[in-house]
Design an enzyme around this catalytic site. Sequence first.
Site, PDB file in Angstrom:
ATOM      1  N   LYS A 156     -10.226  -5.143  11.492  1.00  0.00           N
ATOM      2  CA  LYS A 156      -9.097  -4.663  12.295  1.00  0.00           C
ATOM      3  C   LYS A 156      -9.073  -5.352  13.667  1.00  0.00           C
ATOM      4  O   LYS A 156      -8.011  -5.713  14.167  1.00  0.00           O
ATOM      5  CB  LYS A 156      -9.156  -3.137  12.456  1.00  0.00           C
ATOM      6  CG  LYS A 156      -8.817  -2.368  11.180  1.00  0.00           C
ATOM      7  CD  LYS A 156      -7.349  -2.559  10.776  1.00  0.00           C
ATOM      8  CE  LYS A 156      -6.962  -1.792   9.531  1.00  0.00           C
ATOM      9  NZ  LYS A 156      -5.630  -2.123   9.019  1.00  0.00           N
ATOM     10  N   ARG A 197      -1.073   0.103  -7.866  1.00  0.00           N
ATOM     11  CA  ARG A 197      -0.927   1.147  -8.900  1.00  0.00           C
ATOM     12  C   ARG A 197       0.504   1.669  -8.898  1.00  0.00           C
ATOM     13  O   ARG A 197       1.222   1.547  -7.900  1.00  0.00           O
ATOM     14  CB  ARG A 197      -1.919   2.287  -8.670  1.00  0.00           C
ATOM     15  CG  ARG A 197      -1.831   2.868  -7.284  1.00  0.00           C
ATOM     16  CD  ARG A 197      -3.044   3.729  -6.944  1.00  0.00           C
ATOM     17  NE  ARG A 197      -3.229   3.787  -5.513  1.00  0.00           N
ATOM     18  CZ  ARG A 197      -3.319   4.909  -4.808  1.00  0.00           C
ATOM     19  NH1 ARG A 197      -3.280   6.079  -5.388  1.00  0.00           N
ATOM     20  NH2 ARG A 197      -3.478   4.871  -3.499  1.00  0.00           N
ATOM     21  N   GLY A 206      -0.472   4.786  -0.957  1.00  0.00           N
ATOM     22  CA  GLY A 206      -1.595   5.343  -0.206  1.00  0.00           C
ATOM     23  C   GLY A 206      -1.207   6.575   0.596  1.00  0.00           C
ATOM     24  O   GLY A 206      -0.067   7.048   0.541  1.00  0.00           O
ATOM     25  N   GLN A 207      -2.178   7.078   1.351  1.00  0.00           N
ATOM     26  CA  GLN A 207      -1.971   8.316   2.114  1.00  0.00           C
ATOM     27  C   GLN A 207      -0.794   8.179   3.080  1.00  0.00           C
ATOM     28  O   GLN A 207       0.084   9.029   3.126  1.00  0.00           O
ATOM     29  CB  GLN A 207      -3.241   8.651   2.908  1.00  0.00           C
ATOM     30  CG  GLN A 207      -3.145   9.971   3.654  1.00  0.00           C
ATOM     31  CD  GLN A 207      -4.088  10.057   4.845  1.00  0.00           C
ATOM     32  OE1 GLN A 207      -4.621   9.045   5.325  1.00  0.00           O
ATOM     33  NE2 GLN A 207      -4.316  11.256   5.323  1.00  0.00           N
ATOM     34  N   LEU A 208      -0.780   7.105   3.854  1.00  0.00           N
ATOM     35  CA  LEU A 208       0.316   6.901   4.807  1.00  0.00           C
ATOM     36  C   LEU A 208       1.542   6.333   4.101  1.00  0.00           C
ATOM     37  O   LEU A 208       2.668   6.772   4.332  1.00  0.00           O
ATOM     38  CB  LEU A 208      -0.145   5.944   5.923  1.00  0.00           C
ATOM     39  CG  LEU A 208       0.911   5.543   6.933  1.00  0.00           C
ATOM     40  CD1 LEU A 208       1.385   6.749   7.749  1.00  0.00           C
ATOM     41  CD2 LEU A 208       0.372   4.463   7.873  1.00  0.00           C
ATOM     42  N   GLY A 262       0.830  -1.215   0.000  1.00  0.00           N
ATOM     43  CA  GLY A 262       0.000   0.000   0.000  1.00  0.00           C
ATOM     44  C   GLY A 262       0.857   1.255   0.000  1.00  0.00           C
ATOM     45  O   GLY A 262       0.484   2.281   0.573  1.00  0.00           O
ATOM     46  N   ASP A 278       2.511  -1.760  -4.547  1.00  0.00           N
ATOM     47  CA  ASP A 278       1.108  -1.299  -4.573  1.00  0.00           C
ATOM     48  C   ASP A 278       0.457  -1.912  -5.806  1.00  0.00           C
ATOM     49  O   ASP A 278       1.152  -2.488  -6.654  1.00  0.00           O
ATOM     50  CB  ASP A 278       1.037   0.241  -4.620  1.00  0.00           C
ATOM     51  CG  ASP A 278      -0.275   0.774  -4.039  1.00  0.00           C
ATOM     52  OD1 ASP A 278      -1.339   0.438  -4.591  1.00  0.00           O
ATOM     53  OD2 ASP A 278      -0.248   1.502  -3.033  1.00  0.00           O
ATOM     54  N   TYR A 283     -14.785  -2.842   8.209  1.00  0.00           N
ATOM     55  CA  TYR A 283     -13.395  -2.421   8.413  1.00  0.00           C
ATOM     56  C   TYR A 283     -12.983  -2.635   9.879  1.00  0.00           C
ATOM     57  O   TYR A 283     -11.942  -3.225  10.174  1.00  0.00           O
ATOM     58  CB  TYR A 283     -13.278  -0.948   8.011  1.00  0.00           C
ATOM     59  CG  TYR A 283     -11.967  -0.294   8.312  1.00  0.00           C
ATOM     60  CD1 TYR A 283     -10.818  -0.626   7.608  1.00  0.00           C
ATOM     61  CD2 TYR A 283     -11.871   0.702   9.293  1.00  0.00           C
ATOM     62  CE1 TYR A 283      -9.608   0.009   7.880  1.00  0.00           C
ATOM     63  CE2 TYR A 283     -10.679   1.336   9.560  1.00  0.00           C
ATOM     64  CZ  TYR A 283      -9.549   0.988   8.853  1.00  0.00           C
ATOM     65  OH  TYR A 283      -8.362   1.618   9.118  1.00  0.00           O
TER      66      TYR A 283
END
Length: 315
Positions: free
Chosen positions: A145, A36, A11-13, A8, A34, A141
Amino acid sequence: MSKILVTGACGQLGSELTIALRTKHGNDNVLATDVRNPSGQLAEGPFEILNVMDRDKLFELANKYQITQVYHLAAILSAKGESDPKFAWQLNMESLIHVLDLAKDNKLEKIYWPSSIAVFGPSTPRINTPQDTVMDPNTVYGISKLAGERWCEYYFQKYGVDVRSLRYPGLIGYKAKPGGGTTDYAVDIFYKALEEGSFECFLSENTALPMMYIDDAIKATIDLMEADIETIKVRSSYNIAAISFTPKEIANEIKKLIPEFNISYKPDFRQQIADSWPDSIDDKKARHDWGWNHDFDLSKMTNEILEGLRKQLGL
Ligand code: SER
């Protein structure tokens, strides 16, 4: 020398954490993956396309690059997960089990996996939510988690896998946008304030949620991963906190710098998700065990984001 794989990574993080890890461990020692392709600074280091549900490819890449640590960040977030719950469950759970198995089979040094405030639910005490408390998440989600936390502790206890985890609050940064979360409004609001001067919020004005500036989240993650193994007492996931605010409070903070900024409210299905999460988090265990401390309060974060985003948008 550690060889790190990040899932990932776009991603944002992931996009900011990967760069922080490369600065620390050397560009060539941090493999970004990732579904993408990367852009910007992220594209300047090693990268491979990886769908985290593809167990064989994960193992193949880990062997090819002689990986010793994994930061498994790929996941489907709370709001998006609700549109296809079975898929969110499958992706979030299967990928974690693959990474835990990889750590066990290849005897990795350690792995990092993020949990979230979404593990809490409507029966959880809302104010200063304790580390150990009632957990009845009602998003897929949050369910994934919470189950993931149990798997992490299980792999630590049964197989000695050194897995470390944080229950992130909403993460706020401006360099990369989040996708599909309930706390995403607190990122969008800055873009809209600068680009349009107004923002329609999908949560109501007094919805308090725990939040954190992305630099603090990166510091927490790296500090946890660098902490001495004996100091890590929680093997499910640590509560971690920085700031809590409502949409009205962040809007007022933005108005101090952009007086003409306007906010309106039109709550949608995400309101119910936000209402099931804590207002604030008690993170004294993290502060005690491995010295966690945050640097950014609401006004410091707001100043930093507006200044950085202005430059990024060329305004
Ligand atoms: N920021 C996440 C979300 O809103 C919570 O971990 O889904």
